[in-house]
Design an enzyme around this catalytic site. Structure first.
Site, PDB file in Angstrom:
ATOM      1  N   LYS A 151     -29.354 -17.110 -14.376  1.00 16.33           N
ATOM      2  CA  LYS A 151     -28.111 -17.504 -15.046  1.00 16.33           C
ATOM      3  C   LYS A 151     -27.829 -18.982 -14.802  1.00 16.33           C
ATOM      4  O   LYS A 151     -28.051 -19.488 -13.706  1.00 16.33           O
ATOM      5  CB  LYS A 151     -26.920 -16.695 -14.506  1.00 16.33           C
ATOM      6  CG  LYS A 151     -27.074 -15.206 -14.590  1.00 16.33           C
ATOM      7  CD  LYS A 151     -26.715 -14.719 -15.960  1.00 16.33           C
ATOM      8  CE  LYS A 151     -26.727 -13.192 -16.016  1.00 16.33           C
ATOM      9  NZ  LYS A 151     -26.338 -12.702 -17.302  1.00 16.33           N
ATOM     10  N   CYS A 166     -24.715 -20.019 -15.273  1.00 12.45           N
ATOM     11  CA  CYS A 166     -23.317 -19.850 -14.888  1.00 12.45           C
ATOM     12  C   CYS A 166     -23.085 -20.222 -13.421  1.00 12.45           C
ATOM     13  O   CYS A 166     -23.840 -19.766 -12.567  1.00 12.45           O
ATOM     14  CB  CYS A 166     -22.951 -18.395 -15.151  1.00 12.45           C
ATOM     15  SG  CYS A 166     -21.338 -17.870 -14.622  1.00 12.45           S
ATOM     16  N   HIS A 178     -22.425 -18.005  -9.512  1.00 13.69           N
ATOM     17  CA  HIS A 178     -23.262 -16.938 -10.048  1.00 13.69           C
ATOM     18  C   HIS A 178     -24.738 -17.335 -10.023  1.00 13.69           C
ATOM     19  O   HIS A 178     -25.599 -16.525  -9.683  1.00 13.69           O
ATOM     20  CB  HIS A 178     -22.796 -16.624 -11.469  1.00 13.69           C
ATOM     21  CG  HIS A 178     -23.308 -15.333 -12.005  1.00 13.69           C
ATOM     22  ND1 HIS A 178     -23.131 -14.969 -13.309  1.00 13.69           N
ATOM     23  CD2 HIS A 178     -23.989 -14.302 -11.435  1.00 13.69           C
ATOM     24  CE1 HIS A 178     -23.677 -13.780 -13.518  1.00 13.69           C
ATOM     25  NE2 HIS A 178     -24.199 -13.355 -12.400  1.00 13.69           N
TER      26      HIS A 178
END
Length: 136
Positions: free
Chosen positions: A122, A124, A115
């Site tokens: 982000k 992530c 991601h």
């Protein structure tokens, strides 16, 4: 079936004391007004792979890339203080590798990414999936 160009790795952004099953994530995403869980797979800390959205359905996990991707989320991603951290267990790592090998067999042209590479704002999934899975 949809054309799958990306296998996108995510974390659920929960601390070790918190859980995030596919059922829980489905409830969270519905609270956001979505029509259900945005990920196609969730990998629990014990290595169990839970199914979210069916692969034939467009996900809701990475803006601008959902149409041609499969979203894979592992339970975790935050340390005990709530900071981004690779919290994958050995069981999660093994399950993710097995799942990615299976998906690459079915979608051989799909690129494995995370991601963060598609949305640098982000953290992530809190590890470099591109490098880790570059040999698949």
């Amino acid at each position: 079936m949809r054309w799958i160009a990306l296998l996108i790795i995510h974390c659920s952004a929960v601390m070790p004391s918190q859980q995030s099953s596919a059922l829980q994530i489905d409830a969270w995403h519905r609270q956001l007004g979505w029509n259900g869980i945005g990920y196609h797979y969730v990998i629990r800390r014990d290595g169990t792979v839970e199914t979210g959205r069916g692969e034939s359905l467009v996900g809701a996990h990475c803006r601008g890339h959902n149409q041609h991707s499969i979203g894979i989320c592992y339970e975790g991603g935050l340390d005990e203080k709530g900071h981004p951290c690779d919290t994958r267990t050995a069981e999660q790592k093994a399950a993710m590798l097995t799942l990615l090998k299976d998906l690459k067999t079915r979608y051989p042209h799909a690129e494995i990414t995370d991601h963060h590479h598609l949305n640098p704002a982000k953290a992530c999934p809190c590890f470099d999936a591109v490098t880790e899975y570059s040999q698949l």
